[in-house]
Design an enzyme around this catalytic site. Structure first.
Site, short mmCIF file in Angstrom:
data_model
loop_
_atom_site.label_atom_id
_atom_site.label_comp_id
_atom_site.label_asym_id
_atom_site.label_seq_id
_atom_site.Cartn_x
_atom_site.Cartn_y
_atom_site.Cartn_z
N ARG A 1 41.40 51.01 29.75
CA ARG A 1 40.95 51.31 28.39
C ARG A 1 40.93 52.80 28.10
O ARG A 1 40.39 53.24 27.08
CB ARG A 1 39.56 50.70 28.14
CG ARG A 1 39.52 49.18 28.31
CD ARG A 1 40.45 48.48 27.36
NE ARG A 1 40.57 47.05 27.66
CZ ARG A 1 41.46 46.26 27.08
NH1 ARG A 1 42.32 46.74 26.19
NH2 ARG A 1 41.51 44.97 27.39
N HIS B 1 50.76 50.87 36.20
CA HIS B 1 50.66 50.42 34.80
C HIS B 1 49.86 51.45 34.01
O HIS B 1 48.76 51.85 34.40
CB HIS B 1 49.96 49.05 34.74
CG HIS B 1 50.23 48.28 33.48
ND1 HIS B 1 49.99 48.80 32.22
CD2 HIS B 1 50.71 47.04 33.28
CE1 HIS B 1 50.31 47.89 31.31
NE2 HIS B 1 50.76 46.82 31.94
N TYR C 1 46.12 50.54 28.49
CA TYR C 1 46.44 49.82 27.26
C TYR C 1 46.25 50.69 26.02
O TYR C 1 46.83 50.42 24.97
CB TYR C 1 45.55 48.58 27.13
CG TYR C 1 45.79 47.52 28.18
CD1 TYR C 1 47.07 47.09 28.50
CD2 TYR C 1 44.71 46.94 28.85
CE1 TYR C 1 47.28 46.11 29.46
CE2 TYR C 1 44.91 45.95 29.81
CZ TYR C 1 46.20 45.54 30.10
OH TYR C 1 46.41 44.57 31.04
N HIS D 1 53.27 49.50 27.82
CA HIS D 1 53.50 48.75 26.59
C HIS D 1 54.03 49.72 25.54
O HIS D 1 53.39 50.74 25.28
CB HIS D 1 52.20 48.11 26.09
CG HIS D 1 51.67 47.04 26.99
ND1 HIS D 1 50.52 46.33 26.70
CD2 HIS D 1 52.12 46.54 28.18
CE1 HIS D 1 50.29 45.45 27.66
NE2 HIS D 1 51.24 45.57 28.57
N HIS E 1 56.88 40.72 35.45
CA HIS E 1 55.49 40.24 35.45
C HIS E 1 55.56 38.72 35.37
O HIS E 1 56.04 38.17 34.37
CB HIS E 1 54.73 40.79 34.24
CG HIS E 1 54.37 42.23 34.36
ND1 HIS E 1 53.88 42.97 33.29
CD2 HIS E 1 54.40 43.08 35.42
CE1 HIS E 1 53.63 44.20 33.70
NE2 HIS E 1 53.95 44.29 34.98
N ASP F 1 50.17 36.17 23.37
CA ASP F 1 49.93 36.91 24.60
C ASP F 1 48.59 36.56 25.25
O ASP F 1 47.67 37.39 25.30
CB ASP F 1 50.01 38.42 24.34
CG ASP F 1 49.87 39.24 25.63
OD1 ASP F 1 49.93 38.65 26.72
OD2 ASP F 1 49.69 40.46 25.53
N HIS G 1 47.56 35.12 28.95
CA HIS G 1 48.07 34.73 30.26
C HIS G 1 47.27 33.57 30.85
O HIS G 1 46.07 33.44 30.60
CB HIS G 1 48.00 35.91 31.23
CG HIS G 1 48.87 37.06 30.85
ND1 HIS G 1 49.20 38.06 31.73
CD2 HIS G 1 49.51 37.37 29.69
CE1 HIS G 1 49.98 38.94 31.13
NE2 HIS G 1 50.17 38.54 29.89
N GLU H 1 49.97 38.78 36.96
CA GLU H 1 48.88 39.29 36.13
C GLU H 1 48.05 38.12 35.61
O GLU H 1 47.58 38.11 34.48
CB GLU H 1 49.44 40.08 34.95
CG GLU H 1 50.17 41.34 35.32
CD GLU H 1 50.68 42.07 34.10
OE1 GLU H 1 50.51 43.28 34.03
OE2 GLU H 1 51.25 41.41 33.19
#
Length: 278
Positions: A39, A69, A72, A109, A213, A226, A228, A258
């Site tokens: 975050r 990664h 976000y 992303h 992924h 989206d 998962h 994920e």
């Protein structure tokens, strides 16, 4: 040896050595980790001694490429310039930090255009990549395929291709395919996996696909949501996801889980998928 290279997201809070030990515990030979709090916020200080201990673990257990990664909160095509400046600075700092473990992958992303339109978003993403990417980096940056919720950029292979076509340092750019995202985005990997792979190759080029992924989805095909699910507990299912790992054009790639799970749950998913792979 023909072996599935697979792992999961692992917490980076305790450093590289701890991540390597966790991967070994799960019988993984790759993994993903957030470069900082997903975050946002400052990144944890890297300790060279910790990195060296990780490198020994990775060598001893024959790890494949691992996949960092980005947080976000990084939005390279935000309408507000201060948010784009955060994305630019974060990516540049992350890639500097990745030089401690050179030769690996960094996934992000692409971002949300927040009403500016996809073309504007594509231009803005490419602009930041052109400012940050350099042949001097030893990390390949991956654009992730997105589900298309809201104003996400990257909902189609064509949108990712448009970003790539605007980037100068192409040797440091690739794609990560997310099975939940492409399914939610409308690509039918259950009934037409060969067709989806062929379409990816036609639009983007399989040589640019660097990681997968591997996630099930809680939603039906084309839902653009989206969400998962654990392997075999969603709309895609175990057989279709196992077929992804065995596909001749994909089987050599690192696969990252994920799924909403814990370490023992990921270890069980890895065990099941390895059995299906052999």
């Amino acid at each position: 040896m023909d072996r599935l290279t697979i792992g999961s997201h692992i917490s980076s809070s305790k450093g590289y050595e701890a991540m390597g030990k966790t991967a070994v515990y799960m019988n993984a030979d790759t993994f993903a980790f957030f470069t900082r709090n997903p975050r946002g916020g400052k990144a944890k200080e890297i300790r060279p001694q910790d990195v060296e201990k990780y490198k020994k673990i990775a060598k001893d257990h024959h790890f494949g490429k691992i996949v960092a990664h980005a947080p976000y909160t990084m939005n390279a095509c935000a309408a507000k310039e201060e948010l784009r400046e955060f994305a630019r600075n974060t990516m540049e700092d992350d890639l500097k930090r990745m030089e401690y473990i050179p030769g690996n992958l960094y996934n992000f992303h692409p971002g949300s255009h927040v009403g500016q339109g996809a073309e504007v978003g594509i231009d803005k993403i490419a602009e930041i990549l052109n400012q940050v990417l350099t042949p001097a980096w030893n990390t390949t940056v991956l654009l992730e395929t997105m589900a298309g919720k809201g104003t996400e950029v990257g909902r189609t292979f064509e949108e990712l291709r448009e970003i790539m076509d605007r980037v100068t340092c192409r040797e440091r750019l690739g794609v990560c395919l997310d099975t939940c995202h492409v399914w939610d985005g409308g690509y039918d990997i259950i009934r037409d996996l060969d067709g989806v792979v062929a379409e990816f190759d036609r639009v983007i080029g399989l040589e640019n696909l660097k990681a997968v992924h591997l996630n099930d989805s809680k939603n039906p095909l084309g839902s653009h949501k989206d969400r998962h699910a654990r392997i075999g507990e969603g709309e895609i299912g175990l057989e279709a996801l196992s077929a992804v790992t065995r596909h001749p054009a994909l089987r050599h790639l690192p696969f990252i889980l994920e799924t909403p799970n814990d370490e023992d749950g990921w270890a069980e998913e890895i065990r099941i998928l390895r059995e299906k792979f052999s």
